[in-house]
Design a protein around this motif. Structure first.
Motif, PDB file in Angstrom:
ATOM      1  N   LEU A  30       0.811  -1.214   0.000  1.00  0.00           N
ATOM      2  CA  LEU A  30       0.000   0.000   0.000  1.00  0.00           C
ATOM      3  C   LEU A  30       0.850   1.272   0.000  1.00  0.00           C
ATOM      4  O   LEU A  30       0.382   2.319  -0.447  1.00  0.00           O
ATOM      5  CB  LEU A  30      -0.959  -0.005   1.195  1.00  0.00           C
ATOM      6  CG  LEU A  30      -2.066  -1.068   1.127  1.00  0.00           C
ATOM      7  CD1 LEU A  30      -2.839  -1.116   2.430  1.00  0.00           C
ATOM      8  CD2 LEU A  30      -2.992  -0.829  -0.052  1.00  0.00           C
ATOM      9  N   ILE A  31       2.073   1.179   0.465  1.00  0.00           N
ATOM     10  CA  ILE A  31       2.976   2.335   0.460  1.00  0.00           C
ATOM     11  C   ILE A  31       3.857   2.342  -0.800  1.00  0.00           C
ATOM     12  O   ILE A  31       4.355   3.386  -1.212  1.00  0.00           O
ATOM     13  CB  ILE A  31       3.836   2.352   1.743  1.00  0.00           C
ATOM     14  CG1 ILE A  31       2.918   2.559   2.958  1.00  0.00           C
ATOM     15  CG2 ILE A  31       4.902   3.442   1.703  1.00  0.00           C
ATOM     16  CD1 ILE A  31       3.610   2.373   4.297  1.00  0.00           C
ATOM     17  N   ALA A  32       3.989   1.200  -1.467  1.00  0.00           N
ATOM     18  CA  ALA A  32       4.852   1.076  -2.650  1.00  0.00           C
ATOM     19  C   ALA A  32       4.569   2.107  -3.747  1.00  0.00           C
ATOM     20  O   ALA A  32       5.522   2.577  -4.384  1.00  0.00           O
ATOM     21  CB  ALA A  32       4.766  -0.342  -3.215  1.00  0.00           C
ATOM     22  N   PRO A  33       3.320   2.492  -3.997  1.00  0.00           N
ATOM     23  CA  PRO A  33       3.100   3.492  -5.055  1.00  0.00           C
ATOM     24  C   PRO A  33       3.844   4.804  -4.819  1.00  0.00           C
ATOM     25  O   PRO A  33       4.215   5.484  -5.772  1.00  0.00           O
ATOM     26  CB  PRO A  33       1.581   3.703  -5.028  1.00  0.00           C
ATOM     27  CG  PRO A  33       1.042   2.398  -4.549  1.00  0.00           C
ATOM     28  CD  PRO A  33       2.046   1.942  -3.514  1.00  0.00           C
ATOM     29  N   VAL A  34       4.085   5.142  -3.555  1.00  0.00           N
ATOM     30  CA  VAL A  34       4.815   6.376  -3.253  1.00  0.00           C
ATOM     31  C   VAL A  34       6.252   6.280  -3.786  1.00  0.00           C
ATOM     32  O   VAL A  34       6.726   7.166  -4.500  1.00  0.00           O
ATOM     33  CB  VAL A  34       4.824   6.654  -1.731  1.00  0.00           C
ATOM     34  CG1 VAL A  34       5.700   7.853  -1.398  1.00  0.00           C
ATOM     35  CG2 VAL A  34       3.409   6.849  -1.225  1.00  0.00           C
ATOM     36  N   GLY A  35       6.932   5.198  -3.437  1.00  0.00           N
ATOM     37  CA  GLY A  35       8.298   5.013  -3.912  1.00  0.00           C
ATOM     38  C   GLY A  35       8.369   4.894  -5.421  1.00  0.00           C
ATOM     39  O   GLY A  35       9.251   5.472  -6.067  1.00  0.00           O
ATOM     40  N   TYR A  36       7.431   4.149  -5.995  1.00  0.00           N
ATOM     41  CA  TYR A  36       7.392   3.976  -7.442  1.00  0.00           C
ATOM     42  C   TYR A  36       7.234   5.326  -8.138  1.00  0.00           C
ATOM     43  O   TYR A  36       7.970   5.650  -9.067  1.00  0.00           O
ATOM     44  CB  TYR A  36       6.229   3.044  -7.808  1.00  0.00           C
ATOM     45  CG  TYR A  36       6.255   2.565  -9.235  1.00  0.00           C
ATOM     46  CD1 TYR A  36       6.891   1.386  -9.574  1.00  0.00           C
ATOM     47  CD2 TYR A  36       5.632   3.293 -10.250  1.00  0.00           C
ATOM     48  CE1 TYR A  36       6.915   0.941 -10.894  1.00  0.00           C
ATOM     49  CE2 TYR A  36       5.650   2.862 -11.555  1.00  0.00           C
ATOM     50  CZ  TYR A  36       6.289   1.683 -11.874  1.00  0.00           C
ATOM     51  OH  TYR A  36       6.317   1.252 -13.177  1.00  0.00           O
ATOM     52  N   HIS A  37       6.272   6.117  -7.641  1.00  0.00           N
ATOM     53  CA  HIS A  37       6.032   7.437  -8.230  1.00  0.00           C
ATOM     54  C   HIS A  37       7.255   8.333  -8.081  1.00  0.00           C
ATOM     55  O   HIS A  37       7.634   9.042  -9.014  1.00  0.00           O
ATOM     56  CB  HIS A  37       4.805   8.085  -7.582  1.00  0.00           C
ATOM     57  CG  HIS A  37       4.487   9.427  -8.145  1.00  0.00           C
ATOM     58  ND1 HIS A  37       4.771  10.597  -7.478  1.00  0.00           N
ATOM     59  CD2 HIS A  37       3.913   9.792  -9.321  1.00  0.00           C
ATOM     60  CE1 HIS A  37       4.391  11.621  -8.230  1.00  0.00           C
ATOM     61  NE2 HIS A  37       3.862  11.163  -9.337  1.00  0.00           N
ATOM     62  N   ARG A  38       7.883   8.318  -6.919  1.00  0.00           N
ATOM     63  CA  ARG A  38       9.048   9.180  -6.692  1.00  0.00           C
ATOM     64  C   ARG A  38      10.188   8.816  -7.638  1.00  0.00           C
ATOM     65  O   ARG A  38      10.892   9.692  -8.141  1.00  0.00           O
ATOM     66  CB  ARG A  38       9.558   9.058  -5.248  1.00  0.00           C
ATOM     67  CG  ARG A  38       8.714   9.735  -4.203  1.00  0.00           C
ATOM     68  CD  ARG A  38       8.719  11.267  -4.329  1.00  0.00           C
ATOM     69  NE  ARG A  38       7.578  11.705  -5.128  1.00  0.00           N
ATOM     70  CZ  ARG A  38       7.511  12.833  -5.814  1.00  0.00           C
ATOM     71  NH1 ARG A  38       8.480  13.691  -5.818  1.00  0.00           N
ATOM     72  NH2 ARG A  38       6.452  13.143  -6.518  1.00  0.00           N
ATOM     73  N   LEU A  39      10.384   7.524  -7.898  1.00  0.00           N
ATOM     74  CA  LEU A  39      11.501   7.102  -8.745  1.00  0.00           C
ATOM     75  C   LEU A  39      11.275   7.400 -10.223  1.00  0.00           C
ATOM     76  O   LEU A  39      12.241   7.587 -10.967  1.00  0.00           O
ATOM     77  CB  LEU A  39      11.798   5.617  -8.543  1.00  0.00           C
ATOM     78  CG  LEU A  39      12.438   5.291  -7.199  1.00  0.00           C
ATOM     79  CD1 LEU A  39      12.500   3.792  -6.976  1.00  0.00           C
ATOM     80  CD2 LEU A  39      13.840   5.896  -7.110  1.00  0.00           C
TER      81      LEU A  39
END
Length: 156
Positions: free
Chosen positions: A73-82
């Protein structure tokens, strides 16, 4: 696929889809974080010593599932940032959607397992298994089957 009832460009649609997904993830993340914090503290409570081997295994399953749910559920944040500013918004929306669904799946198991542990301590292993199973079925129906059936109805 663009919705013909909306007057928006593809970029506007992706922006709206990402915004809606992020709002949904905020709700789910809060719930899984509260559950995870509860599970982390549970092992340090006095009554946890009363938990039998069955309850301890179910507790470990709940803990790991809450961790996996939180991660997805938190992975989209990292994905979007990268991939930020790399013209990959459609991939971000598509991937974040998959992460959210997988995270909800793990959350379903974590909630059912957490309830099972609590019912095992309060009542019996039989009551725990029954209650945990009812919780799992309820959440699967509510979060996955009802939307799936509605989607099938709409398609055809």
């Amino acid at each position: 696929m663009a919705d013909p009832r909306r007057d928006e460009t593809e970029a506007q649609r992706l922006d709206r889809n990402l915004g809606e997904l992020l709002q949904e993830l905020r709700v789910a993340q809060t719930g899984v974080q509260i559950l995870f914090a509860f599970l982390l503290t549970l092992a340090f409570q006095q009554r946890f010593a009363e938990v039998d081997a069955f309850g301890r295994w179910v507790y470990v399953i709940a803990l790991f599932c809450a961790l996996l749910s939180s991660g997805f559920l938190i992975a989209p944040v990292g994905y979007h940032r990268l991939v930020f500013r790399r013209a990959m918004k459609e991939e971000v929306v598509r991937t974040a959607n998959v992460f959210a669904l997988v995270g909800l799946g793990w959350l379903t198991i974590a909630l059912g397992a957490a309830l099972t542990v609590i019912l095992d301590v309060l009542f019996s292993q039989e009551a725990a298994i029954a209650g945990g199973t009812v919780a799992l079925v309820f959440l699967v129906v509510l979060w996955f089957l009802i939307p799936w059936f509605r989607l099938r109805e709409k398609r055809g």
